[in-house]
Design a protein around this motif. Sequence first.
Motif, PDB file in Angstrom:
ATOM      1  N   VAL A   2     -31.020  -6.905 -68.553  1.00 50.78           N
ATOM      2  CA  VAL A   2     -29.517  -5.819 -68.905  1.00 50.78           C
ATOM      3  C   VAL A   2     -29.937  -5.378 -70.310  1.00 50.78           C
ATOM      4  CG1 VAL A   2     -27.352  -5.804 -69.381  1.00 50.78           C
ATOM      5  CG2 VAL A   2     -27.992  -7.454 -67.606  1.00 50.78           C
ATOM      6  N   GLN A   3     -30.600  -5.896 -71.200  1.00 52.27           N
ATOM      7  CA  GLN A   3     -30.763  -5.109 -72.526  1.00 52.27           C
ATOM      8  C   GLN A   3     -31.679  -4.008 -72.340  1.00 52.27           C
ATOM      9  OE1 GLN A   3     -31.860  -8.607 -75.210  1.00 52.27           O
ATOM     10  NE2 GLN A   3     -29.660  -8.479 -76.316  1.00 52.27           N
ATOM     11  N   ALA A   4     -32.760  -4.227 -71.535  1.00 54.29           N
ATOM     12  CA  ALA A   4     -33.609  -3.276 -71.303  1.00 54.29           C
ATOM     13  C   ALA A   4     -33.154  -2.081 -70.727  1.00 54.29           C
ATOM     14  CB  ALA A   4     -34.970  -3.933 -70.598  1.00 54.29           C
ATOM     15  N   GLU A   5     -32.254  -2.492 -69.745  1.00 53.09           N
ATOM     16  CA  GLU A   5     -31.567  -1.395 -68.889  1.00 53.09           C
ATOM     17  C   GLU A   5     -30.738  -0.549 -69.726  1.00 53.09           C
ATOM     18  OE1 GLU A   5     -28.578  -0.907 -64.920  1.00 53.09           O
ATOM     19  OE2 GLU A   5     -28.816  -2.626 -65.845  1.00 53.09           O
ATOM     20  N   MET A   6     -29.867  -1.277 -70.690  1.00 53.87           N
ATOM     21  CA  MET A   6     -28.875  -0.388 -71.500  1.00 53.87           C
ATOM     22  C   MET A   6     -29.900   0.262 -72.624  1.00 53.87           C
ATOM     23  SD  MET A   6     -26.310  -3.545 -72.515  1.00 53.87           S
ATOM     24  CE  MET A   6     -25.563  -2.655 -73.727  1.00 53.87           C
ATOM     25  N   PHE A   7     -30.878  -0.074 -72.959  1.00 52.15           N
ATOM     26  CA  PHE A   7     -31.808   0.658 -73.897  1.00 52.15           C
ATOM     27  C   PHE A   7     -32.487   1.928 -73.214  1.00 52.15           C
ATOM     28  CE2 PHE A   7     -36.224   1.735 -75.064  1.00 52.15           C
ATOM     29  CZ  PHE A   7     -35.998   2.265 -76.245  1.00 52.15           C
ATOM     30  N   SER A  11     -29.740   4.733 -72.944  1.00 49.96           N
ATOM     31  CA  SER A  11     -29.184   4.954 -74.380  1.00 49.96           C
ATOM     32  C   SER A  11     -30.192   6.164 -74.973  1.00 49.96           C
ATOM     33  CB  SER A  11     -29.223   3.934 -75.256  1.00 49.96           C
ATOM     34  OG  SER A  11     -30.548   3.478 -75.735  1.00 49.96           O
ATOM     35  N   ARG A  12     -31.295   6.492 -74.290  1.00 51.62           N
ATOM     36  CA  ARG A  12     -32.184   7.520 -74.897  1.00 51.62           C
ATOM     37  C   ARG A  12     -31.442   8.727 -75.148  1.00 51.62           C
ATOM     38  NH1 ARG A  12     -35.209  11.501 -75.108  1.00 51.62           N
ATOM     39  NH2 ARG A  12     -34.221  12.541 -73.366  1.00 51.62           N
TER      40      ARG A  12
END
Length: 226
Positions: free
Chosen positions: A52-57, A60-61
Amino acid sequence: MEAYIKWHESKDVDLGDFGVRIKDFIARCQGLNITPKGGTKSISNSSVVENVQAEMFLKSRFSCRRYLPLKVDDRLLSRVIEIAQRTPSQCNRQSGRIHYYSNPEDISKLLRLQGGAEGFRESVHNLFVISSEISAWSGFKARSQAYVDGALLAMQVLNACQALGLGACPLNLAVSNKRELAICKAGNISTGERLIVMIAFGFPEPVDLVVARSERMPVSDLLIKH
C-alpha cells in the motif's frame, strides 16, 4: 548457465553433449578465476505482495519546477543512478544513458535548445538528458526500441528522484533532427545516441509548493478490456 544446468538436473533432464560443453565452459572460467557478474537471484514472496505504501508513493508523483540553487552532491546522485540501474530493458541491453549537467552555462544552453522550460529555466541547477545508444539495436524491427527503453529509464529516474527527496520535471525533446544534433553538440553527447527526454531536478524550495494538477482520463477510458 550454472542455474540452467542445475534446473535440468533437478528435473532429471539429460542435456547430453550440450550439457557437457556448458560444464566444460564453466570449468574453464573457474580455472581462469573469472567471477560471474550475472546469474540468478531468489525473490521472496514478501517482495511481490500488495504494498500500500508503494502504491501511495507512485500515485504521489508530481512535477516540480521550483528548486533551491544547490548542486546535487555525488553521493545522492549515485543513489539516483543505482535505482535507475534496475530499469528493465529489452534483452538486458541497457542501452540507456544518463547525462548529468550542473554547470549553469551548460544548463542554460541546453534548455534554450529544448525550448519548453523558459518559464523556470533560471531556477534549474541540475539537469539530466536521457538518451539511448542506437548501436544496441539492429534492423527495422527494433527501430522504436531505443525510445521504449529510454522512456522506461526516464520514468525510473523520475521515481528515484522523488523517492530520495528531490523534485523533478520531465522536459520533452520533440525536436527536429537538426535541433537534436545541436543539443548533442552543446551537451557533448555522442551522435550515436537518440535523445529521449531532459529532466530538470534538484532540491525543492522549502515552501508549500503549488504545482500543476492535470485531470486524468477515467480508468474506463484508459483500460480497454478485450
